[in-house]
Structure formats: C-alpha cells, structure tokens
Design an enzyme around this catalytic site. Structure first.
Site, PDB file in Angstrom:
ATOM      1  N   ASP A 126       0.810  -1.227   0.000  1.00  0.00           N
ATOM      2  CA  ASP A 126       0.000   0.000   0.000  1.00  0.00           C
ATOM      3  C   ASP A 126       0.839   1.271   0.000  1.00  0.00           C
ATOM      4  OD1 ASP A 126      -2.247  -1.648   0.123  1.00  0.00           O
ATOM      5  OD2 ASP A 126      -2.230  -1.665   2.314  1.00  0.00           O
ATOM      6  N   LYS A 154       1.889   1.919  -5.179  1.00  0.00           N
ATOM      7  CA  LYS A 154       2.424   1.297  -6.404  1.00  0.00           C
ATOM      8  C   LYS A 154       1.501   1.558  -7.591  1.00  0.00           C
ATOM      9  CE  LYS A 154       2.412  -2.666  -4.277  1.00  0.00           C
ATOM     10  NZ  LYS A 154       2.177  -2.222  -2.888  1.00  0.00           N
ATOM     11  N   GLY A 163      -4.382  -4.445  -3.768  1.00  0.00           N
ATOM     12  CA  GLY A 163      -5.410  -3.422  -3.973  1.00  0.00           C
ATOM     13  C   GLY A 163      -4.695  -2.173  -4.422  1.00  0.00           C
ATOM     14  N   HIS A 164      -4.748  -1.877  -5.707  1.00  0.00           N
ATOM     15  CA  HIS A 164      -4.014  -0.751  -6.271  1.00  0.00           C
ATOM     16  C   HIS A 164      -5.007   0.313  -6.728  1.00  0.00           C
ATOM     17  CE1 HIS A 164      -0.346  -3.582  -7.184  1.00  0.00           C
ATOM     18  NE2 HIS A 164      -0.675  -3.533  -5.916  1.00  0.00           N
ATOM     19  N   ARG A 174       2.708 -29.281  -6.444  1.00  0.00           N
ATOM     20  CA  ARG A 174       2.545 -29.899  -7.761  1.00  0.00           C
ATOM     21  C   ARG A 174       1.183 -30.563  -7.969  1.00  0.00           C
ATOM     22  NH1 ARG A 174       8.312 -32.590  -6.981  1.00  0.00           N
ATOM     23  NH2 ARG A 174       7.307 -32.859  -4.988  1.00  0.00           N
ATOM     24  N   GLN A 228       2.066  -6.214  -3.041  1.00  0.00           N
ATOM     25  CA  GLN A 228       2.543  -6.283  -1.653  1.00  0.00           C
ATOM     26  C   GLN A 228       3.847  -5.495  -1.500  1.00  0.00           C
ATOM     27  OE1 GLN A 228       1.565  -9.752  -3.105  1.00  0.00           O
ATOM     28  NE2 GLN A 228      -0.382  -8.805  -2.683  1.00  0.00           N
ATOM     29  N   VAL A 240      -8.668  -3.770  -0.262  1.00  0.00           N
ATOM     30  CA  VAL A 240      -9.262  -5.097  -0.476  1.00  0.00           C
ATOM     31  C   VAL A 240     -10.240  -5.448   0.638  1.00  0.00           C
ATOM     32  CG1 VAL A 240      -8.729  -7.575  -0.620  1.00  0.00           C
ATOM     33  CG2 VAL A 240      -7.283  -5.925  -1.799  1.00  0.00           C
ATOM     34  N   THR A 241      -9.838  -5.230   1.891  1.00  0.00           N
ATOM     35  CA  THR A 241     -10.658  -5.712   3.005  1.00  0.00           C
ATOM     36  C   THR A 241     -11.335  -4.581   3.775  1.00  0.00           C
ATOM     37  OG1 THR A 241      -8.700  -5.664   4.419  1.00  0.00           O
ATOM     38  CG2 THR A 241      -9.205  -7.761   3.352  1.00  0.00           C
ATOM     39  N   LYS A 245       3.029  10.021  -0.712  1.00  0.00           N
ATOM     40  CA  LYS A 245       2.219  10.496   0.405  1.00  0.00           C
ATOM     41  C   LYS A 245       2.951  11.479   1.312  1.00  0.00           C
ATOM     42  CE  LYS A 245      -1.400   7.864   1.310  1.00  0.00           C
ATOM     43  NZ  LYS A 245      -2.378   6.793   1.627  1.00  0.00           N
ATOM     44  N   THR A 251       2.656  13.602  -4.489  1.00  0.00           N
ATOM     45  CA  THR A 251       2.121  14.561  -3.523  1.00  0.00           C
ATOM     46  C   THR A 251       0.595  14.567  -3.413  1.00  0.00           C
ATOM     47  OG1 THR A 251       2.168  16.267  -5.236  1.00  0.00           O
ATOM     48  CG2 THR A 251       4.122  16.103  -3.802  1.00  0.00           C
TER      49      THR A 251
HETATM   50  P1  GDP Z   1      -0.661   0.181  -3.558  1.00  0.00           P
HETATM   51  O1  GDP Z   1      -1.258  -1.070  -3.022  1.00  0.00           O
HETATM   52  O2  GDP Z   1       0.808   0.274  -3.314  1.00  0.00           O
HETATM   53  O3  GDP Z   1      -1.009   0.435  -4.997  1.00  0.00           O
HETATM   54  O4  GDP Z   1      -1.312   1.365  -2.723  1.00  0.00           O
HETATM   55  P2  GDP Z   1      -2.879   1.539  -2.398  1.00  0.00           P
HETATM   56  O5  GDP Z   1      -3.555   2.013  -3.630  1.00  0.00           O
HETATM   57  O6  GDP Z   1      -3.407   0.340  -1.706  1.00  0.00           O
HETATM   58  O7  GDP Z   1      -2.816   2.662  -1.280  1.00  0.00           O
HETATM   59  C1  GDP Z   1      -2.281   3.923  -1.533  1.00  0.00           C
HETATM   60  C2  GDP Z   1      -3.393   4.974  -1.313  1.00  0.00           C
HETATM   61  O8  GDP Z   1      -2.807   6.248  -1.242  1.00  0.00           O
HETATM   62  C3  GDP Z   1      -4.380   5.021  -2.451  1.00  0.00           C
HETATM   63  O9  GDP Z   1      -5.635   5.397  -1.944  1.00  0.00           O
HETATM   64  C4  GDP Z   1      -3.820   6.112  -3.359  1.00  0.00           C
HETATM   65  O10 GDP Z   1      -4.829   6.777  -4.118  1.00  0.00           O
HETATM   66  C5  GDP Z   1      -3.240   7.053  -2.330  1.00  0.00           C
HETATM   67  N1  GDP Z   1      -2.040   7.782  -2.767  1.00  0.00           N
HETATM   68  C6  GDP Z   1      -1.063   7.390  -3.620  1.00  0.00           C
HETATM   69  N2  GDP Z   1      -0.074   8.329  -3.670  1.00  0.00           N
HETATM   70  C7  GDP Z   1      -0.473   9.323  -2.837  1.00  0.00           C
HETATM   71  C8  GDP Z   1       0.115  10.565  -2.434  1.00  0.00           C
HETATM   72  O11 GDP Z   1       1.204  10.938  -2.848  1.00  0.00           O
HETATM   73  N3  GDP Z   1      -0.585  11.326  -1.533  1.00  0.00           N
HETATM   74  C9  GDP Z   1      -1.790  10.937  -1.025  1.00  0.00           C
HETATM   75  N4  GDP Z   1      -2.399  11.736  -0.154  1.00  0.00           N
HETATM   76  N5  GDP Z   1      -2.362   9.762  -1.385  1.00  0.00           N
HETATM   77  C10 GDP Z   1      -1.715   8.992  -2.258  1.00  0.00           C
HETATM   78  P1  IMO Z   2      -0.851  -4.272  -2.204  1.00  0.00           P
HETATM   79  O1  IMO Z   2      -0.395  -4.828  -3.524  1.00  0.00           O
HETATM   80  C1  IMO Z   2      -0.917  -4.636   2.125  1.00  0.00           C
HETATM   81  C2  IMO Z   2      -0.998  -8.696   3.780  1.00  0.00           C
HETATM   82  C3  IMO Z   2      -2.249  -9.130   4.515  1.00  0.00           C
HETATM   83  C4  IMO Z   2      -1.631 -10.063   5.535  1.00  0.00           C
HETATM   84  C5  IMO Z   2      -0.515 -10.748   4.737  1.00  0.00           C
HETATM   85  C6  IMO Z   2      -0.898 -12.104   4.162  1.00  0.00           C
HETATM   86  O2  IMO Z   2      -2.132  -3.546  -2.257  1.00  0.00           O
HETATM   87  O3  IMO Z   2       0.251  -3.502  -1.557  1.00  0.00           O
HETATM   88  P2  IMO Z   2      -2.410 -12.854   2.105  1.00  0.00           P
HETATM   89  O4  IMO Z   2      -3.868 -12.632   1.838  1.00  0.00           O
HETATM   90  O5  IMO Z   2      -1.510 -12.320   1.049  1.00  0.00           O
HETATM   91  O6  IMO Z   2      -2.093 -14.278   2.460  1.00  0.00           O
HETATM   92  O7  IMO Z   2      -2.121 -12.010   3.454  1.00  0.00           O
HETATM   93  O8  IMO Z   2      -0.199  -9.869   3.677  1.00  0.00           O
HETATM   94  N1  IMO Z   2      -1.231  -8.193   2.396  1.00  0.00           N
HETATM   95  C7  IMO Z   2      -1.152  -6.903   2.044  1.00  0.00           C
HETATM   96  N2  IMO Z   2      -0.961  -5.807   2.797  1.00  0.00           N
HETATM   97  N3  IMO Z   2      -1.024  -4.534   0.784  1.00  0.00           N
HETATM   98  C8  IMO Z   2      -1.195  -5.631   0.017  1.00  0.00           C
HETATM   99  O9  IMO Z   2      -1.173  -5.584  -1.329  1.00  0.00           O
HETATM  100  C9  IMO Z   2      -1.301  -6.890   0.644  1.00  0.00           C
HETATM  101  N4  IMO Z   2      -1.498  -8.154   0.205  1.00  0.00           N
HETATM  102  C10 IMO Z   2      -1.428  -8.956   1.280  1.00  0.00           C
HETATM  103  O10 IMO Z   2      -2.905  -8.047   5.099  1.00  0.00           O
HETATM  104  O11 IMO Z   2      -1.027  -9.325   6.562  1.00  0.00           O
HETATM  105 MG    MG Z   3      -2.835  -1.694  -1.812  1.00  0.00          MG
END
Ligand code: GDP
Ligand code: IMO
Ligand code: MG
Length: 429
Positions: free
Chosen positions: A13, A16, A40-41, A143, A223, A299-300, A330, A413
C-alpha cells in the site's frame, strides 16, 4: 535497458498503483508477476477512481497488460474485475490483455481453507486478505495445482481434481468440513473456462517478442518486500516472493529484463494485518496519520496500522531488492506536523542494531531509536515540481534518501496521477 520494475519497499500500500499508472503511458507492456487479488491498487485520474486487485494497472491507459505465470489467478474474480472496469469505460480485449496459460488457479477450496486456518489461529492469525492466496501457492509448489491451460483440457481434468481433492479432503476433515463436491467444481470450472481462455496464451513468448522489438516493459509488483515469504516478517507475510527478482521468474523473461528497480516508499509507515511493526503509533499521532492518509485497506476495508518512517527497514528492503531509486509517496500526509520522526536504528537487549533481525521474538522486541526533525508549515499537496516544495520538506526527502542509501527518482504529492515530481526518469536509465 529501458525496463522498470516497480516494487513495494514496505508492507504494501505504498502507492504502487498510482506510480505504475503514471509510468504506464510511457511503457509498451505492464506485467503483474506475483501475488493475486490480495493486492489493492488505487488509481485516480481526474474524477475517476479505479481499484484494481488482479489486473495490471496498465489496463487503464490501454497499455498491453499481462498477468504473468507467477500470479495465482481466481477465475471468478477475474471475470468480475474485468466487468467492473469495463463498466467504468476501460477497454479490455484479447489485444490489450493476456494471461499466462501456466498460471495456477485459486479455487473456492483455497479461500475456504484460508478462512478456516485464520479462524482456528485465533489471536495468532496472520490477518490475511482471506482470498486463498497462501493455499493456492501451497498447491502450486505441491505440484497439484489446476492451471489456466488445464481449462482447455477439461476431459483430462478429472484425475487432476481427484488428486487435489484427496489432499484437501484430508485437511478439511481436520476442520470438520465436508468433502469437496468434485463434480460441481468441475462444472463450475467448465462454465468459467471460455472467459479465461479467450485471454490465455504462453505470455513468455509474447513478452520475449516485444522485448526483442525494443519494447519498454513495466513490471508491477504487489505487496511489499517486508511481506516477502523469504525476506519479510515471517510468518506474518504473504506466500510469494515480492522482491524485484521475481519479475523475471514470474513473467518468463531473464533477470536482465528487470531494468531500473523502482522501490515505492511511503513517507511514513503502514501495515495491515498482524505482525511486528517497530514504529507503530497507538496514539493521536498514529490516528492523525491514518486520517490524513485515508489508511483503510482497498481489499478488506480494514484500518491500516500507522507509524513513523522506518529508515532501517526501508534501507534493508532497498538492499535486498536491489532498488535503483525510490518513488517517495504520500509526502503531503506529513504536511502540518510540527515535528516528524524517523527511525534510524533499534535497541535490542542493550545492543544497537542497524538492521531488522530475523527471529520473530527479536522483531517484536526491538525498540526504535528516533531522530526528530522540524516539520513544515507550507503544503506539499499537489506539488508538481521541486520548486513547489517547502524547504523543510526537501530536507526531509534528502534525509530519507541519505538514511536508506538510495536516491529519490519520483515524489508523489496526492492520489491524482499528475501530482508527481520527476527527479530522475527511471525509463531513461
Ligand atoms: P498500492 O497497493 O501500493 O497500490 O497502494 P494503495 O492504492 O493500496 O494505497 C495507496 C493509497 O494512497 C491510495 O488510496 C492512493 O490513491 C493514495 N495515494 C497514492 N499516492 C499518494 C500521495 O502521494 N498522496 C496521497 N495523499 N495519497 C496517495
Ligand atoms: P498491495 O499490492 C498490504 C498482507 C495481509 C496479511 C498478509 C498475508 O495492495 O500492496 P495474504 O492474503 O496475502 O495471504 O495475506 O499480507 N497483504 C497486504 N498488505 N497490501 C497488500 O497488497 C497486501 N497483500 C497482502 O494483510 O497481513
Ligand atoms: Mg494496496
């Protein structure tokens, strides 16, 4: 070598999705190489918000998007995510989207087992996303997985399902669960097969072909390094290798294809799920970071745990993953904090450590050593150039890159695609 591999350098999170989306318009292909729909992107483009779990983020810009063999694929989730995105106006067809035909499938039995194990573990649970990721990877290395290509040979599937069911029925009996209804599973697989197969192919061939033609390939990690099954906070990790090297094995391209390794680093730290977190803040500051950063899982929907930036962990992640440069995201969430802290070392049993130890008990017991800096009163939110940043925010960025021994290539930002500062072009390297 103009390829870029994006990986998370913390516990996921980090942003990415936003960075991959920003880079995608300059790439010829975007490839997911590990994980599954536990990711969850989030992408924000003007008024539109896209949430992707399984599809590569490049699909939104119409860039060729590939799910590589290293991914575990839930075919029913695939269908619903494709339909959801099409509903948002995203074009997805067999020209711009392909799935590796050697991807293992996530089946309902994997999701159920994930849930049963977590429930049985009580307080010791991992806090998984409940999507069956771990059990599906277990079957892959055991396997006995059903793979995408098996859907094209339904007549040969019965003995494979028998093997899989024999294994799972024994496990299920231990949880007091009924046996798998093999015939209905076979029927469900037959029903979903045409949807998956329209995109299935040996994607390693397609990727090698575009690579030879000089294409720029963008690898999209899921992740983060601290959730890597080898290098992360084991056992509180996911079940795949999340480090940059997986981009090669999870796509069918050689290791030289990874190119510039762009580590995505949040300006503070978050974690969702259980496990050690040295700089976690259980106080008002942690609350404030969570509120300002909207730290709820994509995701959750779970609340993410928040804390100060941990330079020790991030330096370790960057070293392990061979990060060439980072995207610091951020930064705006730290706007308005009078003081900001950075963890620069740990204290453990009277000793000072400059790395994160491997044993779970040591990981749980390290005490962070902080360095405090003045915050900034101006705003970084929405800044698109270095000149827009308050001097003290620049000092923070410089201190981060010094401590993690890795240069900054991008600064983000806000969630919006264009609110991004380019310091060093990863594709130009
Ligand atoms: P990922 O899993 O690495 O793709 O990240 P997520 O999308 O799960 O979580 C990042 C959150 O921060 C999302 O809601 C993005 O829209 C938000 N975000 C990404 N870059 C920035 C930033 O530079 N500033 C702020 N305030 N939010 C951001
Ligand atoms: P993105 O790509 C943050 C965490 C879960 C748990 C552990 C194992 O959005 O960054 P799993 O379901 O993979 O067996 O869970 O990994 N986890 C994440 N935490 N961002 C994610 O993906 C994650 N994918 C799995 O919360 O702690
Ligand atoms: Mg995420």
């Amino acid at each position: 070598m103009a390829n870029v591999t994006v990986i998370g350098a913390q516990w996921g999170d980090e942003g990415k999705g936003k960075i991959v989306d920003w880079l995608a318009s300059r790439a010829d292909a975007v490839v997911r190489f590990q994980g599954g729909h536990n990711a969850g992107h989030t992408l924000v483009v003007g008024e539109q918000v896209y949430k992707l779990s399984l599809l590569p983020s490049g699909i939104v810009t119409g860039t060729l998007s590939i799910i590589g063999n290293g991914v575990v694929l839930d075919p029913w989730h695939l269908k619903s995510e494709v339909e959801k995105l099409r509903g948002q106006g995203v074009e997805i067809n067999a020209d711009n989207f392909a799935i590796a035909d050697n991807c293992p499938l996530i089946l309902p039995v994997h999701r159920e087992l994930d849930g049963l194990r977590e429930a049985a573990a009580g307080a010791g649970k991992i806090g998984t996303t409940g999507r069956g990721i771990g059990p599906a990877y277990e079957d892959k290395v055991g396997r006995r997985a059903i793979r995408v290509c098996d859907l094209a040979h339904l007549d040969a599937l019965e003995p494979q399902l028998d093997r899989l069911c024999a294994h799972h029925d024994a496990l299920r009996a231990g949880f007091g669960q009924p046996k798998i209804d093999r015939d209905s599973l076979l029927k469900e697989l037959a029903k979903i097969a045409p949807f998956v197969l329209q995109f299935a192919q040996p994607t390693w061939r397609r990727l090698n072909k575009v690579k030879k033609a000089g294409a720029r390939i963008l690898f999209e990690g899921a992740q983060g390094v601290l959730l890597d099954v080898d290098h992360g906070t084991y056992p509180f990790v996911t079940s795949s290798n999340t480090v940059s090297g997986t981009a090669a094995s999870g796509s069918g391209l050689g290791p030289s294809a990874t190119g510039f390794v762009l580590g995505i680093v949040k300006a503070y730290t978050t974690r969702v799920g259980s496990g050690p977190f040295p700089t976690e803040l259980d106080d008002d500051t942690g609350q404030r970071l969570g509120e300002r950063g909207h730290e709820f899982g994509t995701v959750t929907g779970r609340k993410r745990r928040c804390g100060w930036f941990d330079a020790v962990l991030t330096r370790q992640s960057c070293a392990i993953s061979g990060v060439t440069g980072i995207a610091l995201t951020k930064l705006d969430v730290l706007d308005g904090f009078e003081k900001v802290k950075i963890c620069t070392g740990y204290r453990l049993n009277g000793k000072i450590l400059d790395y994160f130890p491997s044993h779970a008990a040591d990981q749980a017991n390290v005490e962070p050593i902080y360095e405090e800096m003045d915050g900034w009163s101006g705003t970084t939110a929405g800044a698109r150039s270095w000149a827009d940043l308050p001097a003290q925010a620049i000092k923070y960025i410089q201190r981060v890159q010094e401590l993690i021994e890795t240069p900054v290539a991008l600064v983000s930002t806000s969630p919006e695609r264009e609110d991004t500062i380019l310091v060093r072009d990863p594709f130009a390297d």
